[in-house]
Scaffold this motif. Structure first.
Motif, PDB file in Angstrom:
ATOM      1  N   VAL A 147      15.234  -6.158  -5.067  1.00  0.00           N
ATOM      2  CA  VAL A 147      15.181  -4.734  -5.392  1.00  0.00           C
ATOM      3  C   VAL A 147      13.891  -4.138  -4.837  1.00  0.00           C
ATOM      4  O   VAL A 147      12.791  -4.581  -5.205  1.00  0.00           O
ATOM      5  CB  VAL A 147      15.250  -4.504  -6.911  1.00  0.00           C
ATOM      6  CG1 VAL A 147      15.190  -3.006  -7.227  1.00  0.00           C
ATOM      7  CG2 VAL A 147      16.518  -5.124  -7.494  1.00  0.00           C
ATOM      8  N   ARG A 148      14.027  -3.172  -3.953  1.00  0.00           N
ATOM      9  CA  ARG A 148      12.858  -2.431  -3.447  1.00  0.00           C
ATOM     10  C   ARG A 148      12.870  -1.041  -4.056  1.00  0.00           C
ATOM     11  O   ARG A 148      13.877  -0.347  -4.025  1.00  0.00           O
ATOM     12  CB  ARG A 148      12.900  -2.338  -1.922  1.00  0.00           C
ATOM     13  CG  ARG A 148      11.771  -1.460  -1.348  1.00  0.00           C
ATOM     14  CD  ARG A 148      11.793  -1.449   0.165  1.00  0.00           C
ATOM     15  NE  ARG A 148      13.052  -0.970   0.719  1.00  0.00           N
ATOM     16  CZ  ARG A 148      13.349   0.312   0.909  1.00  0.00           C
ATOM     17  NH1 ARG A 148      12.489   1.266   0.542  1.00  0.00           N
ATOM     18  NH2 ARG A 148      14.524   0.659   1.434  1.00  0.00           N
ATOM     19  N   GLN A 149      11.724  -0.673  -4.602  1.00  0.00           N
ATOM     20  CA  GLN A 149      11.612   0.642  -5.226  1.00  0.00           C
ATOM     21  C   GLN A 149      10.172   1.119  -5.075  1.00  0.00           C
ATOM     22  O   GLN A 149       9.243   0.432  -5.499  1.00  0.00           O
ATOM     23  CB  GLN A 149      12.008   0.566  -6.701  1.00  0.00           C
ATOM     24  CG  GLN A 149      12.200   1.906  -7.379  1.00  0.00           C
ATOM     25  CD  GLN A 149      12.955   1.757  -8.692  1.00  0.00           C
ATOM     26  OE1 GLN A 149      14.169   1.549  -8.717  1.00  0.00           O
ATOM     27  NE2 GLN A 149      12.237   1.855  -9.800  1.00  0.00           N
ATOM     28  N   TYR A 154       5.732   0.671 -13.544  1.00  0.00           N
ATOM     29  CA  TYR A 154       4.471   0.107 -13.058  1.00  0.00           C
ATOM     30  C   TYR A 154       4.097   0.547 -11.652  1.00  0.00           C
ATOM     31  O   TYR A 154       2.908   0.616 -11.328  1.00  0.00           O
ATOM     32  CB  TYR A 154       4.527  -1.426 -13.125  1.00  0.00           C
ATOM     33  CG  TYR A 154       4.388  -1.962 -14.522  1.00  0.00           C
ATOM     34  CD1 TYR A 154       3.146  -2.297 -15.044  1.00  0.00           C
ATOM     35  CD2 TYR A 154       5.499  -2.109 -15.346  1.00  0.00           C
ATOM     36  CE1 TYR A 154       3.007  -2.787 -16.326  1.00  0.00           C
ATOM     37  CE2 TYR A 154       5.373  -2.590 -16.648  1.00  0.00           C
ATOM     38  CZ  TYR A 154       4.114  -2.920 -17.135  1.00  0.00           C
ATOM     39  OH  TYR A 154       3.993  -3.390 -18.415  1.00  0.00           O
ATOM     40  N   TYR A 155       5.081   0.803 -10.807  1.00  0.00           N
ATOM     41  CA  TYR A 155       4.793   1.187  -9.413  1.00  0.00           C
ATOM     42  C   TYR A 155       5.675   2.357  -8.996  1.00  0.00           C
ATOM     43  O   TYR A 155       6.535   2.221  -8.130  1.00  0.00           O
ATOM     44  CB  TYR A 155       4.982  -0.011  -8.478  1.00  0.00           C
ATOM     45  CG  TYR A 155       4.037  -1.135  -8.817  1.00  0.00           C
ATOM     46  CD1 TYR A 155       2.694  -1.068  -8.456  1.00  0.00           C
ATOM     47  CD2 TYR A 155       4.473  -2.241  -9.537  1.00  0.00           C
ATOM     48  CE1 TYR A 155       1.808  -2.086  -8.801  1.00  0.00           C
ATOM     49  CE2 TYR A 155       3.611  -3.260  -9.879  1.00  0.00           C
ATOM     50  CZ  TYR A 155       2.276  -3.172  -9.510  1.00  0.00           C
ATOM     51  OH  TYR A 155       1.405  -4.174  -9.858  1.00  0.00           O
ATOM     52  N   PRO A 156       5.498   3.515  -9.648  1.00  0.00           N
ATOM     53  CA  PRO A 156       6.354   4.668  -9.357  1.00  0.00           C
ATOM     54  C   PRO A 156       6.098   5.202  -7.939  1.00  0.00           C
ATOM     55  O   PRO A 156       5.032   4.988  -7.378  1.00  0.00           O
ATOM     56  CB  PRO A 156       5.947   5.690 -10.415  1.00  0.00           C
ATOM     57  CG  PRO A 156       4.544   5.309 -10.802  1.00  0.00           C
ATOM     58  CD  PRO A 156       4.489   3.826 -10.681  1.00  0.00           C
ATOM     59  N   SER A 179       0.816  -1.209   0.000  1.00  0.00           N
ATOM     60  CA  SER A 179       0.000   0.000   0.000  1.00  0.00           C
ATOM     61  C   SER A 179       0.849   1.258   0.000  1.00  0.00           C
ATOM     62  O   SER A 179       0.402   2.307  -0.457  1.00  0.00           O
ATOM     63  CB  SER A 179      -0.940   0.012   1.219  1.00  0.00           C
ATOM     64  OG  SER A 179      -1.852  -1.062   1.166  1.00  0.00           O
ATOM     65  N   SER A 180       2.062   1.158   0.555  1.00  0.00           N
ATOM     66  CA  SER A 180       2.923   2.331   0.663  1.00  0.00           C
ATOM     67  C   SER A 180       4.386   1.924   0.587  1.00  0.00           C
ATOM     68  O   SER A 180       4.740   0.757   0.775  1.00  0.00           O
ATOM     69  CB  SER A 180       2.671   3.051   1.994  1.00  0.00           C
ATOM     70  OG  SER A 180       3.104   2.248   3.078  1.00  0.00           O
ATOM     71  N   ALA A 190      19.040  -3.775 -13.599  1.00  0.00           N
ATOM     72  CA  ALA A 190      18.683  -2.534 -14.290  1.00  0.00           C
ATOM     73  C   ALA A 190      17.284  -2.632 -14.900  1.00  0.00           C
ATOM     74  O   ALA A 190      16.492  -1.669 -14.841  1.00  0.00           O
ATOM     75  CB  ALA A 190      19.712  -2.224 -15.375  1.00  0.00           C
ATOM     76  N   LYS A 191      16.951  -3.789 -15.477  1.00  0.00           N
ATOM     77  CA  LYS A 191      15.619  -3.984 -16.056  1.00  0.00           C
ATOM     78  C   LYS A 191      14.558  -3.988 -14.955  1.00  0.00           C
ATOM     79  O   LYS A 191      13.444  -3.474 -15.153  1.00  0.00           O
ATOM     80  CB  LYS A 191      15.577  -5.300 -16.833  1.00  0.00           C
ATOM     81  CG  LYS A 191      16.383  -5.301 -18.127  1.00  0.00           C
ATOM     82  CD  LYS A 191      15.719  -4.446 -19.178  1.00  0.00           C
ATOM     83  CE  LYS A 191      16.512  -4.451 -20.490  1.00  0.00           C
ATOM     84  NZ  LYS A 191      16.564  -5.778 -21.120  1.00  0.00           N
ATOM     85  N   ILE A 192      14.860  -4.574 -13.799  1.00  0.00           N
ATOM     86  CA  ILE A 192      13.909  -4.573 -12.681  1.00  0.00           C
ATOM     87  C   ILE A 192      13.593  -3.137 -12.260  1.00  0.00           C
ATOM     88  O   ILE A 192      12.427  -2.757 -12.072  1.00  0.00           O
ATOM     89  CB  ILE A 192      14.469  -5.359 -11.483  1.00  0.00           C
ATOM     90  CG1 ILE A 192      14.495  -6.857 -11.797  1.00  0.00           C
ATOM     91  CG2 ILE A 192      13.621  -5.103 -10.225  1.00  0.00           C
ATOM     92  CD1 ILE A 192      15.196  -7.680 -10.736  1.00  0.00           C
ATOM     93  N   LYS A 193      14.633  -2.321 -12.106  1.00  0.00           N
ATOM     94  CA  LYS A 193      14.429  -0.932 -11.696  1.00  0.00           C
ATOM     95  C   LYS A 193      13.546  -0.197 -12.700  1.00  0.00           C
ATOM     96  O   LYS A 193      12.658   0.589 -12.326  1.00  0.00           O
ATOM     97  CB  LYS A 193      15.773  -0.231 -11.541  1.00  0.00           C
ATOM     98  CG  LYS A 193      16.594  -0.703 -10.365  1.00  0.00           C
ATOM     99  CD  LYS A 193      17.931   0.040 -10.289  1.00  0.00           C
ATOM    100  CE  LYS A 193      18.731  -0.362  -9.062  1.00  0.00           C
ATOM    101  NZ  LYS A 193      20.020   0.361  -8.986  1.00  0.00           N
ATOM    102  N   ALA A 194      13.775  -0.449 -13.986  1.00  0.00           N
ATOM    103  CA  ALA A 194      12.975   0.212 -15.011  1.00  0.00           C
ATOM    104  C   ALA A 194      11.517  -0.261 -14.967  1.00  0.00           C
ATOM    105  O   ALA A 194      10.585   0.544 -15.114  1.00  0.00           O
ATOM    106  CB  ALA A 194      13.574  -0.067 -16.395  1.00  0.00           C
ATOM    107  N   LYS A 195      11.311  -1.546 -14.741  1.00  0.00           N
ATOM    108  CA  LYS A 195       9.955  -2.087 -14.653  1.00  0.00           C
ATOM    109  C   LYS A 195       9.207  -1.496 -13.457  1.00  0.00           C
ATOM    110  O   LYS A 195       8.035  -1.082 -13.571  1.00  0.00           O
ATOM    111  CB  LYS A 195      10.003  -3.610 -14.544  1.00  0.00           C
ATOM    112  CG  LYS A 195      10.377  -4.330 -15.813  1.00  0.00           C
ATOM    113  CD  LYS A 195       9.167  -4.491 -16.735  1.00  0.00           C
ATOM    114  CE  LYS A 195       9.454  -5.446 -17.866  1.00  0.00           C
ATOM    115  NZ  LYS A 195       8.260  -5.664 -18.730  1.00  0.00           N
ATOM    116  N   LEU A 196       9.851  -1.473 -12.300  1.00  0.00           N
ATOM    117  CA  LEU A 196       9.185  -0.956 -11.106  1.00  0.00           C
ATOM    118  C   LEU A 196       8.893   0.536 -11.247  1.00  0.00           C
ATOM    119  O   LEU A 196       7.850   1.026 -10.793  1.00  0.00           O
ATOM    120  CB  LEU A 196      10.036  -1.215  -9.871  1.00  0.00           C
ATOM    121  CG  LEU A 196      10.228  -2.678  -9.467  1.00  0.00           C
ATOM    122  CD1 LEU A 196      11.021  -2.788  -8.169  1.00  0.00           C
ATOM    123  CD2 LEU A 196       8.879  -3.399  -9.344  1.00  0.00           C
ATOM    124  N   ALA A 197       9.799   1.258 -11.882  1.00  0.00           N
ATOM    125  CA  ALA A 197       9.561   2.696 -12.097  1.00  0.00           C
ATOM    126  C   ALA A 197       8.365   2.922 -13.014  1.00  0.00           C
ATOM    127  O   ALA A 197       7.609   3.891 -12.839  1.00  0.00           O
ATOM    128  CB  ALA A 197      10.810   3.338 -12.685  1.00  0.00           C
TER     129      ALA A 197
END
Length: 223
Positions: free
Chosen positions: A183-185, A221-223, A115-116, A212-219
């Motif tokens: 990776v937590r983002q 889908y879950y910014p 949630s946060s 690097a791909k994980i960071k891009a995906k999380l940014a």
């Protein structure tokens, strides 16, 4: 016992238990419909586009097959390697996929959505606390998984990569490794657990491109 013979003797449920390094419930291999329904509801809250593709997995010198998305993943009580299964994660949704090569490797991609950002950070802190007791909680025995060592093997794109040395009981002398990057983002956590069945002390697999791909995906889908 030779590695091939030991692997042939292991049931699918036991291998799944070893991969998670947690005490899965006895019904995990044949989950009741209610468990699948609950897991399915949690996964419905995740856009599967957040998952990496097979081309994004850590390169291992073998081709990965198409992903198998687990219908039994329970993000509310299942965490990364060494999490104490059954304790609440705080996640509101999640998804888990496995990418396998023909012989030695299985790459598990797990995503938890919270949630946060604070809840995601608390989840990561608890997982890191569990790592410190993992070896003591998983000794050689007749069943389950033995964990012998957890070591920081290196870094990838600024994130640490752990090497977990383990074995499926009772074959505790035949070890395998997990290469683990978490990776937590923002309000999401993405973990890759690369199961390396090669016996011995292999070199670290390159994770830089994957992280690097994980960071891009999380940014995205879950910014």
């Amino acid at each position: 016992m030779h590695l091939a013979a030991a692997r042939a003797a292991l049931s699918g449920a036991t291998v799944v238990s070893a991969m998670l390094l947690t005490a899965l419930p006895a019904t995990a291999s044949v989950a009741p419909a209610s468990t699948a329904q609950v897991a399915g509801a949690a996964q419905a809250g995740v856009d599967r586009g957040v998952l990496l593709t097979k081309a994004d997995q850590p390169p291992v010198g073998e081709p990965y097959g198409d992903p198998w998305v687990s219908p039994y993943f329970e993000p509310d009580v299942t965490g990364p390697t060494c999490w104490q299964y059954g304790r609440g994660t705080g996640a509101i949704a999640g998804v888990s996929a496995r990418f396998s090569t023909p012989t030695w490797f299985h790459s598990y991609n797990d995503v938890w959505v919270f949630s946060s950002a604070d809840d995601a950070a608390a989840f990561e802190r608890q997982w890191r606390a569990d790592l410190t007791t993992c070896v003591d909680r998983n000794p050689p025995a007749e069943t389950g998984t033995a964990v012998f060592d957890i070591t920081k093997a290196g870094e990838a794109d600024g994130m640490e990569v752990l090497r977990v040395t383990a074995a499926v009981n009772p074959y505790s002398t035949i070890t395998h490794h997990f290469w683990v990057a978490v990776v937590r983002q923002g309000r999401a956590v993405y973990a890759v657990h690369l199961l390396d069945y090669r016996h011995g002390d292999p070199q670290l697999m390159p994770f830089d491109g994957t992280v690097a791909k994980i960071k891009a995906k999380l940014a995205a889908y879950y910014p």
